[in-house]
Design an enzyme around this catalytic site. Sequence first.
Site, PDB file in Angstrom:
ATOM      1  N   ASP A  88       0.845  -1.199   0.000  1.00 24.45           N
ATOM      2  CA  ASP A  88       0.000   0.000   0.000  1.00 24.45           C
ATOM      3  C   ASP A  88       0.883   1.253   0.000  1.00 24.45           C
ATOM      4  O   ASP A  88       1.740   1.413   0.872  1.00 24.45           O
ATOM      5  CB  ASP A  88      -0.916   0.005   1.223  1.00 24.45           C
ATOM      6  CG  ASP A  88      -2.087   0.963   1.061  1.00 24.45           C
ATOM      7  OD1 ASP A  88      -1.855   2.129   0.658  1.00 24.45           O
ATOM      8  OD2 ASP A  88      -3.225   0.566   1.324  1.00 24.45           O
ATOM      9  N   SER A 138      -7.068   4.215  -1.402  1.00 27.53           N
ATOM     10  CA  SER A 138      -6.872   2.760  -1.411  1.00 27.53           C
ATOM     11  C   SER A 138      -8.155   1.985  -1.682  1.00 27.53           C
ATOM     12  O   SER A 138      -8.108   0.779  -1.866  1.00 27.53           O
ATOM     13  CB  SER A 138      -6.287   2.301  -0.076  1.00 27.53           C
ATOM     14  OG  SER A 138      -4.977   2.794   0.056  1.00 27.53           O
ATOM     15  N   SER A 203      -7.922  -1.985   1.423  1.00 23.69           N
ATOM     16  CA  SER A 203      -7.269  -2.830   0.411  1.00 23.69           C
ATOM     17  C   SER A 203      -7.865  -4.234   0.280  1.00 23.69           C
ATOM     18  O   SER A 203      -8.228  -4.636  -0.821  1.00 23.69           O
ATOM     19  CB  SER A 203      -5.764  -2.902   0.645  1.00 23.69           C
ATOM     20  OG  SER A 203      -5.214  -1.610   0.627  1.00 23.69           O
ATOM     21  N   GLU A 358      -1.216  -8.130   1.826  1.00 23.00           N
ATOM     22  CA  GLU A 358      -0.955  -6.693   1.823  1.00 23.00           C
ATOM     23  C   GLU A 358       0.055  -6.249   2.879  1.00 23.00           C
ATOM     24  O   GLU A 358      -0.095  -6.556   4.066  1.00 23.00           O
ATOM     25  CB  GLU A 358      -2.263  -5.915   2.089  1.00 23.00           C
ATOM     26  CG  GLU A 358      -2.048  -4.412   1.933  1.00 23.00           C
ATOM     27  CD  GLU A 358      -3.101  -3.530   2.578  1.00 23.00           C
ATOM     28  OE1 GLU A 358      -3.835  -3.982   3.460  1.00 23.00           O
ATOM     29  OE2 GLU A 358      -3.152  -2.343   2.199  1.00 23.00           O
ATOM     30  N   ASP A 363       2.137   2.465   3.549  1.00 25.50           N
ATOM     31  CA  ASP A 363       1.367   3.681   3.332  1.00 25.50           C
ATOM     32  C   ASP A 363       1.312   4.554   4.591  1.00 25.50           C
ATOM     33  O   ASP A 363       1.454   5.782   4.514  1.00 25.50           O
ATOM     34  CB  ASP A 363      -0.056   3.283   2.923  1.00 25.50           C
ATOM     35  CG  ASP A 363      -0.947   4.470   2.619  1.00 25.50           C
ATOM     36  OD1 ASP A 363      -0.662   5.164   1.632  1.00 25.50           O
ATOM     37  OD2 ASP A 363      -1.929   4.688   3.350  1.00 25.50           O
ATOM     38  N   HIS A 367       2.474   8.367   5.035  1.00 22.99           N
ATOM     39  CA  HIS A 367       1.568   9.435   5.472  1.00 22.99           C
ATOM     40  C   HIS A 367       2.180  10.238   6.622  1.00 22.99           C
ATOM     41  O   HIS A 367       1.944  11.429   6.745  1.00 22.99           O
ATOM     42  CB  HIS A 367       0.222   8.872   5.936  1.00 22.99           C
ATOM     43  CG  HIS A 367      -0.732   8.614   4.817  1.00 22.99           C
ATOM     44  ND1 HIS A 367      -1.275   9.630   4.068  1.00 22.99           N
ATOM     45  CD2 HIS A 367      -1.235   7.469   4.300  1.00 22.99           C
ATOM     46  CE1 HIS A 367      -2.078   9.113   3.152  1.00 22.99           C
ATOM     47  NE2 HIS A 367      -2.068   7.792   3.271  1.00 22.99           N
ATOM     48  N   HIS A 480      -1.395  11.191  -0.884  1.00 18.17           N
ATOM     49  CA  HIS A 480      -1.035  10.273  -1.974  1.00 18.17           C
ATOM     50  C   HIS A 480      -0.579  11.069  -3.182  1.00 18.17           C
ATOM     51  O   HIS A 480      -0.846  12.266  -3.284  1.00 18.17           O
ATOM     52  CB  HIS A 480      -2.247   9.422  -2.382  1.00 18.17           C
ATOM     53  CG  HIS A 480      -2.718   8.508  -1.308  1.00 18.17           C
ATOM     54  ND1 HIS A 480      -3.888   7.808  -1.392  1.00 18.17           N
ATOM     55  CD2 HIS A 480      -2.168   8.173  -0.114  1.00 18.17           C
ATOM     56  CE1 HIS A 480      -4.047   7.079  -0.299  1.00 18.17           C
ATOM     57  NE2 HIS A 480      -3.015   7.299   0.491  1.00 18.17           N
TER      58      HIS A 480
HETATM   59 ZN   LIG Z   1      -2.853   6.183   2.200  1.00 14.01          ZN
END
Ligand SMILES: [Zn+2]
Length: 530
Positions: A88, A138, A203, A358, A363, A367, A480
């Site tokens: 991700d 996502s 996801s 995943e 991710d 972030h 993102h």
């Molecule tokens: Zn994200």
Amino acid sequence: MLRFGIQILLLTLAIAASAERDPHDFSFERLNRRNMLTNGMATDNSAVPTEELDPYYWRKMASVEIQKRLVEQPNTNRAKNVIFFLGDGMSLTTITAARILKGQRDGKPGEESQLAFEKFPYTALSRTYCTNAQVADSACTSTAYLTGVKTNILSLGVGPKVNYNDCEASMDPANDLTSLYDWAQAAGKSTGFITTTSLTHASPSGGYAHVANRFWESDTDVRTYLGDNYTTNCVDIATQLITEEPGRNLDLIMGGGMGKFLPKTMIDKFGNPGERSDGKNLLSEWQRRHPGGVLVSNRKQLQALNINQTTSVIGLFQSKLMNYHLHATEGEPTLSEMTETAIKFLSKNENGYFVFIEGGLIDYGNHKNTPGITLDETIEFEKAVELTRNLTSTEDTLIVVTADHAHPLSISGYPVRGNNILDINKISYDRNGVHYATLNYAAGPKQYLDESGKRLELEGQFGDADFVFPSYISTDDGVHSGEDVVVYASGPWQHLFGGVLQQNTLPHLMAYAACIGEGAKSCADMAVHS
Ligand SMILES: [Zn+2]
Ligand SMILES: *[C@@H]1O[C@H](CO)[C@@H](O)[C@H](O)[C@H]1NC(C)=O
Ligand SMILES: *[C@@H]1O[C@H](CO)[C@@H](O)[C@H](O)[C@H]1NC(C)=O
């Protein structure tokens, strides 16, 4: 002569520029002059590994690559098993930086290092935008890469005609999309997913949930988002996973997020209250539907699982998200540990399996603008891929690795070979003579500016994996980004993964390789010939 003249001119400019600041700061003057002459680039080759000094090294490397391609025969076997790895927010820069960190952890410069999936023979680019958004989240991406149809941002498993938060439209079966889970189940394969986030996170759920808002994870969440429009007809994601198709048929599901499955009146295995307002205990419901199934909630139980005697597995290792690998508790299994159990468990089915795995916290690290976390999560993800390729055969198992969307992380400046990827760039300076890091984000919580807006010197402040790297735009959280992401493929029909693809094409290629779902129609001929 002309070149000499330009150098004199540059020198003069350099001295003039530095003179404006502090005439007694000789080091700055010297460094700035050097900066102007070489653009802040390293000009000596002392960090270069000895073998690389020989041109033969580079020519030989290229010839090995050519040979590999010349002997490659197309692998047109039917993919009995399909394993889909999703990092991700694992942008291309995240991958490059993780590769460098992996090498540096081994005591090498790092740039020459290679992640396991970078050895896969075929790659493609994946275009990630959603139907109504230039830059994806996502949820719409999950819908694209699991169902084969692009949809709106924040939507899971429903088509783009369904508007955000529109319960009625999302509950209309006409808007439901089927996914790789459905197609594999219809073909008699085992199915499952693993995530380091929660079972109801965006996801994995694009393949089993049908909702107009990814945040409808429990009935309490649905009530929050629908307010006065709430009706019990609006089924939350956790309930869909346990009671509806294809979620209820999944043979193995593992991750965090136990709270979404338990009522507020219950305390979960981790000492936290459940999150549900409707009083339902969905874990008892799961057990009722899976009499031979086993619930595991820590690493010991996972390792003690009797795979041969267990018919289904649900693993819940945290109340909410799992912790970052670097901050994990003793009881939390790693992604590789969950993956190993999953592959062994799903391999029992002679018809094969489809599993989605995943690395969801890559991710989160991005972030937070904490590459120390993100790159470590990426390396953990890579370990799980390597283990999986080791445990399976390229003859019958297709492995696809990709990301859902990118993050605006850049690798910039001209740091010297082997410069610590998680540190300041030691030789480059901005116009004020202040160092900058190699890794920077477009947006995030920390700009590190003084009152006059000048960048602060950060040398010596890096080193903690949780250090927040600088960003340009001030936001609470990193965002993102919209560039394409990479797809890596190994196994049957790997050669279909090439060129610049729309993200929603990916599950169709996997279905074709496995001869399932829509893919079953187009591969029927191929089966006759083989
Ligand atoms: Zn994200
Ligand atoms: C599980 O089954 C496999 C395949 O039949 C067998 O090789 C293995 O020994 C069994 N393991 C246990 C712990 O019974
Ligand atoms: C995979 O196999 C290779 C080659 O045998 C080995 O070096 C590597 O350690 C294995 N990786 C994992 C994660 O098991």
